[in-house]
Design an enzyme around this catalytic site. Structure first.
Site, PDB file in Angstrom:
ATOM      1  N   ASP A   1      -3.773   3.148   7.164  1.00 48.63           N
ATOM      2  CA  ASP A   1      -5.265   3.349   7.093  1.00 48.63           C
ATOM      3  C   ASP A   1      -6.051   2.171   7.845  1.00 48.63           C
ATOM      4  O   ASP A   1      -5.420   1.043   8.147  1.00 48.63           O
ATOM      5  CB  ASP A   1      -5.777   3.022   5.518  1.00 48.63           C
ATOM      6  CG  ASP A   1      -5.373   4.245   4.676  1.00 48.63           C
ATOM      7  OD1 ASP A   1      -5.283   5.422   5.417  1.00 48.63           O
ATOM      8  OD2 ASP A   1      -5.255   4.280   3.630  1.00 48.63           O
TER       9      ASP A   1
ATOM     10  N   TYR B   1       6.004  -2.778   2.051  1.00 47.75           N
ATOM     11  CA  TYR B   1       4.526  -3.378   2.044  1.00 47.75           C
ATOM     12  C   TYR B   1       4.285  -4.541   1.062  1.00 47.75           C
ATOM     13  O   TYR B   1       5.034  -4.726  -0.039  1.00 47.75           O
ATOM     14  CB  TYR B   1       3.408  -2.084   1.381  1.00 47.75           C
ATOM     15  CG  TYR B   1       3.367  -1.100   2.345  1.00 47.75           C
ATOM     16  CD1 TYR B   1       2.576  -0.838   3.557  1.00 47.75           C
ATOM     17  CD2 TYR B   1       4.252   0.190   1.979  1.00 47.75           C
ATOM     18  CE1 TYR B   1       2.388   0.361   4.029  1.00 47.75           C
ATOM     19  CE2 TYR B   1       4.277   1.164   2.706  1.00 47.75           C
ATOM     20  CZ  TYR B   1       3.297   1.354   3.669  1.00 47.75           C
ATOM     21  OH  TYR B   1       3.250   2.692   4.672  1.00 47.75           O
TER      22      TYR B   1
ATOM     23  N   ASP C   1      -9.056   2.455  -3.063  1.00 48.10           N
ATOM     24  CA  ASP C   1      -8.953   1.014  -2.392  1.00 48.10           C
ATOM     25  C   ASP C   1     -10.548   0.330  -2.320  1.00 48.10           C
ATOM     26  O   ASP C   1     -11.610   0.975  -2.570  1.00 48.10           O
ATOM     27  CB  ASP C   1      -8.391   1.066  -1.190  1.00 48.10           C
ATOM     28  CG  ASP C   1      -9.207   1.853  -0.102  1.00 48.10           C
ATOM     29  OD1 ASP C   1     -10.526   1.643  -0.007  1.00 48.10           O
ATOM     30  OD2 ASP C   1      -8.468   2.716   0.857  1.00 48.10           O
TER      31      ASP C   1
ATOM     32  N   ARG D   1      -1.956   2.995  -2.377  1.00 46.09           N
ATOM     33  CA  ARG D   1      -3.391   3.042  -3.157  1.00 46.09           C
ATOM     34  C   ARG D   1      -3.186   3.646  -4.417  1.00 46.09           C
ATOM     35  O   ARG D   1      -3.710   3.480  -5.225  1.00 46.09           O
ATOM     36  CB  ARG D   1      -4.558   3.162  -2.204  1.00 46.09           C
ATOM     37  CG  ARG D   1      -4.306   4.602  -1.434  1.00 46.09           C
ATOM     38  CD  ARG D   1      -5.515   4.579  -0.241  1.00 46.09           C
ATOM     39  NE  ARG D   1      -5.346   5.608   0.897  1.00 46.09           N
ATOM     40  CZ  ARG D   1      -5.803   6.734   0.800  1.00 46.09           C
ATOM     41  NH1 ARG D   1      -6.823   6.858  -0.122  1.00 46.09           N
ATOM     42  NH2 ARG D   1      -5.671   7.547   1.805  1.00 46.09           N
TER      43      ARG D   1
END
Length: 310
Positions: A58, A86, A100, A192
């Protein structure tokens, strides 16, 4: 007949000592760029139309984005299937429509849970779990991407999908309701959504506050370069030095070198006899060039995917 003008043009370029760029470059994607923005930038730098990436990030996210150029784009389908890692910021007490902090705030709630309670809540999200894809995603339902429907104010029913969280670790508390997580997950996982669901389990809501990918397609941040460094190298005429050979992606498979007869068969798309243990191999020609990823079974080597220039 003769391969057409495009193919002749490529041969002419090679005859003049010019090569078409082929290989993998690991980009440390900056915030604010889409993954396709990065590909467009590299397409201009390398003057190569064939550019693809493995695993969309993203715009708000940063970190490892493997990009494949030239003939190496044939490896994207393999790289997309791999797991990723991540560093994720979890913000409790906040719920947004995008899951988010870039989205519209839907709810704000007080956060009363302690770090030990957050740690305990994570246990339910390790291993194989089900996730409902967020409305702001590229998942298609009825031929329409969900984010296209979401932008029109529509919400549709989405079926839960299985994903695997291989590792989920609370690294530190960074604020009153903020935590830093390490997430190692399968293809198709929405971090997310994970933050949203953890917040829901705690009863206060949650959202993703930051995201940095530290590994994808087996490549880590230690191999990643910034776009500005790629541009600087291009200005010096050295951009191609940043490219990893495509066989670097298949480095975990054993290598073997074949003779001219086997190379000729492979280039004609035919299987050829070979002695050895059944399995997947990196196959090289007698001159040392990477020909293909092959599958040896019962003494016959067949091509899984070819990588020689045609």
């Amino acid at each position: 007949m003769g391969g057409g003008p495009g193919r002749r043009f490529r041969r002419d370029l090679k005859g003049k000592g010019e090569r078409m760029p082929n290989g993998i470059i690991i980009i440390d994607k900056p915030a604010g760029w889409t993954s396709m923005d990065v590909c467009a930038k590299l397409r201009g730098i390398f003057h190569e139309k064939r550019v693809g990436h493995a695993g969309t990030l993203d715009p708000m996210a940063t970190g490892v984005l493997p990009v494949f150029l030239g003939r190496a784009t044939r490896a994207v389908e393999f790289a997309e299937q791999t797991g990723k890692e991540y560093l994720a910021g979890l913000r409790l007490g906040l719920v947004t429509d995008t899951q988010d902090v870039t989205g519209r705030v839907l709810e704000e709630r007080p956060v009363t849970c302690a770090p030990a309670e957050v740690e305990a809540a994570l246990a339910a999200f390790r291993g194989e779990i089900l996730q409902v894809p967020p409305m702001y995603s590229a998942v298609k339902i009825g031929g329409k991407k969900l984010y296209e429907l979401a932008r029109k104010g529509r919400e549709v029913e989405r079926k839960p999908r299985p994903v695997t969280i291989h590792a989920l670790e609370l690294l530190e508390r960074t604020g009153a309701g903020d935590y830093l997580l390490r997430v190692r997950c399968s293809k198709g996982t929405y971090v997310r959504t994970l933050c949203h669901d953890v917040g829901a389990a705690l009863g206060c809501g949650g959202t993703l506050s930051a995201l940095r990918r530290t590994e994808a397609a087996g490549f880590g941040l230690d191999r990643a370069v910034r776009l500005e460094d790629v541009q600087a190298a291009a200005d010096r005429g050295e951009a191609e030095r940043l490219l990893l050979p495509v066989d670097a992606y298949f480095r975990d498979h054993p290598a073997l070198t074949v003779g001219l007869r086997e190379e000729r068969a492979a280039r004609n798309g035919a299987a050829f006899p070979w002695r050895g243990a059944d399995g997947t191999y990196r196959v090289y020609g007698p001159a040392g060039d990477f020909l293909l990823l092959g599958e040896l079974e019962r003494g016959r080597m067949r091509t899984v995917k070819s990588f020689y220039e045609v």
